[in-house]
Design an enzyme around this catalytic site. Structure first.
Site, short mmCIF file in Angstrom:
data_model
loop_
_atom_site.label_atom_id
_atom_site.label_comp_id
_atom_site.label_asym_id
_atom_site.label_seq_id
_atom_site.Cartn_x
_atom_site.Cartn_y
_atom_site.Cartn_z
N GLY A 164 166.43 -49.30 -10.26
CA GLY A 164 165.17 -50.03 -10.10
C GLY A 164 165.15 -50.98 -8.92
N HIS A 191 170.75 -58.84 -4.28
CA HIS A 191 170.27 -60.07 -4.90
C HIS A 191 170.59 -60.06 -6.39
CE1 HIS A 191 167.09 -57.03 -4.83
NE2 HIS A 191 166.65 -57.51 -5.99
#
Ligand code: AMP
Ligand code: ZN
Length: 114
Positions: A93, A100
């Site tokens: 996803g 991050h």
């Protein structure tokens, strides 16, 4: 890196709500929060994801986790708990291809990844 959203945010070219910064990383509120606290922690060096960290870059992982512990303390999430998420690649996803860590908190979360 050119055309990278998070590099542009860190360069100040795109605004963000910054919550933390040190010499190695920066954290800001997610524009589309999935929890009352939804912070994105980003290394200043452009690396795509965890599996592209190599050799000298291994310091990035250490720097990110030491920032996590400072941020969760500052956000008062230590006691109530929080979730760290790193989406990697298409099935994971990932939509922004600059590594991050999502720091999520402020609500009791279930477990429903799909
Ligand atoms: P991921 O899907 O794991 O790659 O996470 C990318 C995250 O970036 C998503 O949660 C988006 O809501 C968030 N996002 C996209 N654009 C911005 C922006 N301009 N400022 C802050 N967060 C953003
Ligand atoms: Zn980048």
């Amino acid at each position: 890196m050119e055309n990278c959203l998070f590099c542009k945010i860190m360069a100040g070219e795109i605004p963000c709500k910054k919550v933390y910064e040190d010499e190695n990383c920066m954290a800001f509120n997610d524009i589309s929060p999935k929890a009352p606290v939804h912070i994105l922690l980003v290394p200043k060096v452009h690396v795509e994801n965890v599996h592209s960290i190599r050799g000298e870059d291994e310091k990035i992982a250490k720097d990110l986790f030491s920032a996590v512990s400072k941020i969760v303390r500052e956000q008062n999430l230590e006691k109530s708990g929080y979730r760290l998420v790193i989406n990697s690649g298409e099935n994971g996803g990932q939509t922004v291809f600059h590594l991050h860590i999502h720091i999520l908190g402020g609500v009791k979360m279930g477990w429903n990844p799909v």
